[in-house]
Design an enzyme around this catalytic site. Structure first.
Site, PDB file in Angstrom:
ATOM      1  N   CYS A 103      -4.129  41.711  38.793  1.00 20.39           N
ATOM      2  CA  CYS A 103      -5.255  41.340  39.653  1.00 20.39           C
ATOM      3  C   CYS A 103      -4.913  40.015  40.328  1.00 20.39           C
ATOM      4  CB  CYS A 103      -6.522  41.199  38.805  1.00 20.39           C
ATOM      5  SG  CYS A 103      -7.932  40.531  39.707  1.00 20.39           S
ATOM      6  N   THR A 104      -5.301  39.911  41.586  1.00 22.48           N
ATOM      7  CA  THR A 104      -4.961  38.733  42.392  1.00 22.48           C
ATOM      8  C   THR A 104      -5.437  37.412  41.794  1.00 22.48           C
ATOM      9  OG1 THR A 104      -7.003  39.202  43.582  1.00 22.48           O
ATOM     10  CG2 THR A 104      -4.947  39.940  44.595  1.00 22.48           C
TER      11      THR A 104
ATOM     12  N   CYS B 110      -4.038  43.413  47.274  1.00 23.51           N
ATOM     13  CA  CYS B 110      -5.092  43.623  46.286  1.00 23.51           C
ATOM     14  C   CYS B 110      -4.646  44.712  45.306  1.00 23.51           C
ATOM     15  CB  CYS B 110      -6.354  44.062  47.020  1.00 23.51           C
ATOM     16  SG  CYS B 110      -7.724  44.491  45.948  1.00 23.51           S
TER      17      CYS B 110
HETATM   18  N1  DGL Z   1      -8.395  41.577  44.633  1.00 22.74           N
HETATM   19  C1  DGL Z   1      -8.871  42.312  43.501  1.00 22.74           C
HETATM   20  C2  DGL Z   1      -7.708  42.901  42.730  1.00 22.74           C
HETATM   21  O1  DGL Z   1      -6.622  42.395  42.792  1.00 22.74           O
HETATM   22  C3  DGL Z   1      -9.642  41.438  42.534  1.00 22.74           C
HETATM   23  C4  DGL Z   1     -11.005  41.073  42.933  1.00 22.74           C
HETATM   24  C5  DGL Z   1     -11.899  42.266  43.206  1.00 22.74           C
HETATM   25  O2  DGL Z   1     -12.412  42.897  42.272  1.00 22.74           O
HETATM   26  O3  DGL Z   1     -12.080  42.516  44.397  1.00 22.74           O
HETATM   27  O4  DGL Z   1      -7.877  43.859  42.026  1.00 22.74           O
END
Ligand code: DGL
Length: 285
Positions: free
Chosen positions: A198-199, A82
């Site tokens: 972001c993922t 993440c």
């Molecule tokens: N997994 C989060 C990231 O990569 C994106 C989704 C979230 O806001 O939890 O920042």
């Protein structure tokens, strides 16, 4: 002999991967491709999704709690899949692990992305699309500086892009318009490389690429994360030497059926073994 046997046993242990939900499956996807012999246990913190608007303090607490849950399940290495959790909590997590599991390495998604971007840019202007938590942490500014001091980073916080992508299958005009609006400041700054920080963003890469133009390089860190993990496993003698495909399984803090359904889209593979986990109850036990 017993020490060798111990090392042999550790090699067959799983790699622990975690994220705020299903998004990190875009990173797990690359790990499964590049490290086919390894076993993986993935934890998606769906009950507390999204992480992107949370405070650094919360993200540190969540990351440490999840890391402990993965250690209990025998993880030999951890991957923070993440961006928000890596950006806000990696240093605190490393400090925690130095005491809780000395010698265990944790790999995040920020540094591999910075390395790729520093290598890709020709005009020295790099863009970043990420959640508010990721952008405000300054982790990409620091990471990029570490690879090449003269680079300029133009960051755009995209508070609603990940939730829209997650809710948006099949994609409609709203997703396209949202993605396009976030690209505008990057076009104005004439960046030639954009980090998908972001993922969720690899899923809308074609829309972003169309808005930014074909000459802009989009950077997704997944494959570089896999390569860093491979390097650590080789360095520490922890690579699984057993032939054949490894197994992978999932834990989620929210609804299991929802995780399985949504997760398949992000992983592009079937999710079979999904179990619910109650992190607070585990901690209290
Ligand atoms: N997994 C989060 C990231 O990569 C994106 C989704 C979230 O806001 O939890 O920042």
């Amino acid at each position: 002999v017993s020490e060798l046997r111990l090392l042999d046993d550790r090699r067959t242990l799983p790699i622990g991967v975690f994220d705020s939900g299903v998004g990190g499956l875009t990173v797990l996807h690359e790990l499964l491709v590049w490290l086919p012999h390894e076993d993986f246990v993935y934890l998606g913190d769906t009950a507390r999704f999204p992480y992107g608007e949370r405070s650094p303090f919360e993200l540190e607490r969540f990351a440490i709690q999840i890391a402990d849950a993965l250690l209990v399940r025998g993880a030999k290495l951890l991957v923070v899949a993440c961006n928000a959790a890596t950006a806000a909590a990696l240093p605190a997590l490393e400090t925690h692990l130095a005491g809780a599991a000395p010698g265990l390495t944790v790999v995040g998604v920020v540094d591999p992305g910075c390395r790729l971007a520093a290598k890709a840019t020709r005009n020295g202007r790099v863009g970043l699309l990420g959640t508010t938590a990721t952008v405000s942490s300054g982790a990409y500014d620091r990471g990029l500086q570490a690879h090449a001091e003269a680079l300029e980073l133009v960051s755009v916080a995209c508070p609603d892009l990940a939730p829209i992508v997650q809710a948006g299958f099949p994609f409609d005009r709203r997703v396209v318009d949202t993605a396009r609006a976030y690209c505008r400041p990057l076009q104005a700054a004439a960046v030639d490389t954009v980090i998908l920080g972001c993922t969720h963003y690899p899923l809308v890469a074609p829309m972003l690429q169309r808005s930014l133009g074909p000459s802009v390089r989009l950077i997704a860190a997944g494959a570089a994360v896999a390569s860093e993990v491979q390097g650590v496993l080789d360095r520490d003698g922890l690579a699984n030497r057993q032939g054949g495909e490894g197994r992978y399984r999932f834990l989620c803090t929210g609804d299991v059926a929802g995780f399985r359904e949504l997760g398949t889209r992000f992983l592009q593979m079937p999710l079979e073994d999904v179990q619910h986990v109650d992190l607070d109850a585990e901690m209290a036990a």
